[in-house]
Design an enzyme around this catalytic site. Structure first.
Site, PDB file in Angstrom:
ATOM      1  N   GLU A 183     -11.271  11.074  -4.725  1.00 21.20           N
ATOM      2  CA  GLU A 183     -11.178  11.134  -3.264  1.00 21.20           C
ATOM      3  C   GLU A 183     -10.366  12.340  -2.815  1.00 21.20           C
ATOM      4  O   GLU A 183     -10.753  13.047  -1.878  1.00 21.20           O
ATOM      5  CB  GLU A 183     -10.553   9.846  -2.720  1.00 21.20           C
ATOM      6  CG  GLU A 183     -10.448   9.826  -1.199  1.00 21.20           C
ATOM      7  CD  GLU A 183      -9.924   8.507  -0.664  1.00 21.20           C
ATOM      8  OE1 GLU A 183      -9.180   8.534   0.341  1.00 21.20           O
ATOM      9  OE2 GLU A 183     -10.246   7.445  -1.240  1.00 21.20           O
TER      10      GLU A 183
ATOM     11  N   GLU B  28      -7.508  -1.978   2.990  1.00 23.48           N
ATOM     12  CA  GLU B  28      -6.692  -0.810   3.306  1.00 23.48           C
ATOM     13  C   GLU B  28      -6.763  -0.495   4.799  1.00 23.48           C
ATOM     14  O   GLU B  28      -5.752  -0.198   5.450  1.00 23.48           O
ATOM     15  CB  GLU B  28      -7.187   0.386   2.486  1.00 23.48           C
ATOM     16  CG  GLU B  28      -6.407   1.667   2.704  1.00 23.48           C
ATOM     17  CD  GLU B  28      -6.984   2.844   1.942  1.00 23.48           C
ATOM     18  OE1 GLU B  28      -6.686   3.991   2.335  1.00 23.48           O
ATOM     19  OE2 GLU B  28      -7.738   2.627   0.972  1.00 23.48           O
TER      20      GLU B  28
ATOM     21  N   GLU C 253      -8.465  12.429  12.431  1.00 21.85           N
ATOM     22  CA  GLU C 253      -7.820  11.178  12.855  1.00 21.85           C
ATOM     23  C   GLU C 253      -6.901  11.362  14.059  1.00 21.85           C
ATOM     24  O   GLU C 253      -5.884  12.063  13.993  1.00 21.85           O
ATOM     25  CB  GLU C 253      -7.021  10.579  11.695  1.00 21.85           C
ATOM     26  CG  GLU C 253      -6.410   9.235  12.018  1.00 21.85           C
ATOM     27  CD  GLU C 253      -5.890   8.504  10.798  1.00 21.85           C
ATOM     28  OE1 GLU C 253      -5.345   7.400  10.950  1.00 21.85           O
ATOM     29  OE2 GLU C 253      -6.038   9.042   9.680  1.00 21.85           O
TER      30      GLU C 253
ATOM     31  N   LYS D  71       0.857  -1.184   0.000  1.00 22.73           N
ATOM     32  CA  LYS D  71       0.000   0.000   0.000  1.00 22.73           C
ATOM     33  C   LYS D  71       0.888   1.227   0.000  1.00 22.73           C
ATOM     34  O   LYS D  71       1.962   1.230   0.616  1.00 22.73           O
ATOM     35  CB  LYS D  71      -0.917   0.032   1.229  1.00 22.73           C
ATOM     36  CG  LYS D  71      -1.724   1.340   1.345  1.00 22.73           C
ATOM     37  CD  LYS D  71      -2.447   1.481   2.662  1.00 22.73           C
ATOM     38  CE  LYS D  71      -3.088   2.870   2.755  1.00 22.73           C
ATOM     39  NZ  LYS D  71      -3.832   3.067   4.019  1.00 22.73           N
TER      40      LYS D  71
END
Length: 399
Positions: free
Chosen positions: A381, A245, A201, A151
């Site tokens: 996104e 993910e 986050e 990733k």
């Protein structure tokens, strides 16, 4: 309560200032910081000491405690890349208030300010959308060939310019209005620049021996149509690409925290978290420290960078980022927050942010790329993530 490390003697505690009152006292500069989160709001002023190497933070806090008593703080930001200077300082005075989400001033309809009604902002994406999509496609090709990371998070920037630049206090107010339960911040970014943002986050918090991390990975843009918005949320919860993910990130955080913690709790399935612009897959990880001398900053440095903002394996993802991103991330995708001399603190991932300096506002947004990624979807996104700031300056859409 307003504090400057050592609380003044008083027969009755003073009333805590409101978050909106603290924001009214914020003035952008190299020795001021404003942090608003779900639990408290903080305004820091004056710098007893600047810290560019996080390894020097414990000694800086011990120095401040010897000189002033009380429980001094360290505030500011840590960069994405190792070896780059951190932008941290020990403030001379700290003022605290309650959560921004409990301040009526941030719950009433937002008033339009000068940043939204001033001159038009010129936009310049770096890289352009088609070039970003090509970079995502190249990363996917390498993954499928077995030569890339599992990733990687690829980002792009959007440079806005307007005479006079941004009214940062007004922008902060609009960011809080938009997501009052998030983590809104403005901290020095070096020279005359300021890092301003609203991150969803939590990297890590420590209060006593209690540790919490709330990784987000896997995202979908919100819709103004209620039925479509619900459909997108349900599709995200059922997306193999996004679930994979997300698993990369939660597994990595669990592995890092295990040596430090006991009673580590990681839910088996993610839940949904929404911001004004995005749906995110979310997992709240809780744990208890084995050694109470381990600080929140030490945990943040151990966790940084997570696969949510870099990729996995870390070294290979960083190499690919350096090759495919045509700009320096600086503080973007680092960590921003505070830690005190007792080891408590709260550090969030530096997302949904911009660097403001003079007439320029440089926005950042990224997307997680895995083997199943679609370049057009990842471009969309990042465009949706730019929306947080574009609305804060009175613009609607990115390119």
């Amino acid at each position: 309560m307003t504090t400057a490390y050592q609380a003044p003697a008083a027969t009755e505690p003073a009333a805590a200032p409101s978050p909106s009152g603290l924001l009214a006292g914020y003035r952008p500069g190299p020795e001021q910081a404003f942090l608003a989160g779900p639990h408290s709001t903080l305004l820091a002023r004056g710098a007893l000491r600047h810290v560019t190497d996080p390894a020097e933070a414990p000694e800086a806090l011990r120095e401040a405690r010897r000189a002033l008593g009380g429980t001094p703080l360290l505030v500011g930001a840590i960069p994405f890349a190792p070896g780059r200077p951190a932008r941290l300082f020990v403030p001379a005075e700290v003022h605290r208030g309650g959560p921004a989400a409990e301040d009526p001033a941030f719950l009433l309809p937002a008033r339009r300010g000068t940043a939204a009604t001033g001159p038009a902002w010129a936009q310049r994406p770096v890289p352009e959308g088609p070039l970003y999509a090509e970079a995502v496609a190249e990363a996917v090709r390498r993954m499928r060939a077995g030569t890339g990371p599992s990733k990687v998070v690829l980002a792009r920037t959007l440079e806005l310019t307007a005479p006079g630049g941004a009214d940062l206090p007004a922008m902060l107010a609009r960011l809080i209005h938009r997501d009052p339960g998030g983590h809104t911040f403005a901290v020095p970014a070096g020279g005359s620049a300021t890092l301003v943002g609203a991150s969803p986050e939590l990297l890590v918090s420590r209060r006593g021996r209690t540790v919490v991390s709330n990784p987000l990975a896997g995202s979908a843009a919100r819709s103004t149509d209620l039925a479509e918005d619900i459909r997108r949320a349900a599709a995200l919860l059922d997306s193999p690409k996004d679930l994979a993910e997300h698993a990369f990130v939660t597994d990595a955080i669990r592995r890092v925290l295990e040596p430090y913690c006991e009673e580590l709790t990681v839910p088996q399935q993610p839940t949904l978290v929404r911001t004004a612009a995005m749906w995110h897959l979310s997992t709240t990880i809780t744990a208890t420290l084995r050694d109470p001398s381990v600080s929140a900053l030490e945990l943040a440095l151990a966790l940084h960078p997570t696969p949510a903002i870099c990729g996995t394996p870390t070294d290979r993802a960083r190499e690919l980022i350096s090759e495919l991103e045509p700009f320096d991330r600086g503080l973007y995708t680092g960590a921003v927050g505070w830690g005190d001399a007792d080891g408590d603190g709260e550090w969030v991932v530096t997302l949904r942010c911009a660097e403001a300096e003079g007439d320029r506002l440089r926005l950042f947004a990224g997307a997680g790329v895995v083997e199943a990624s679609d370049p057009a979807a990842e471009l969309a996104e990042t465009t949706a993530k730019f929306g947080t700031f574009l609305h804060a300056v009175g613009l609607g859409d990115a390119t």
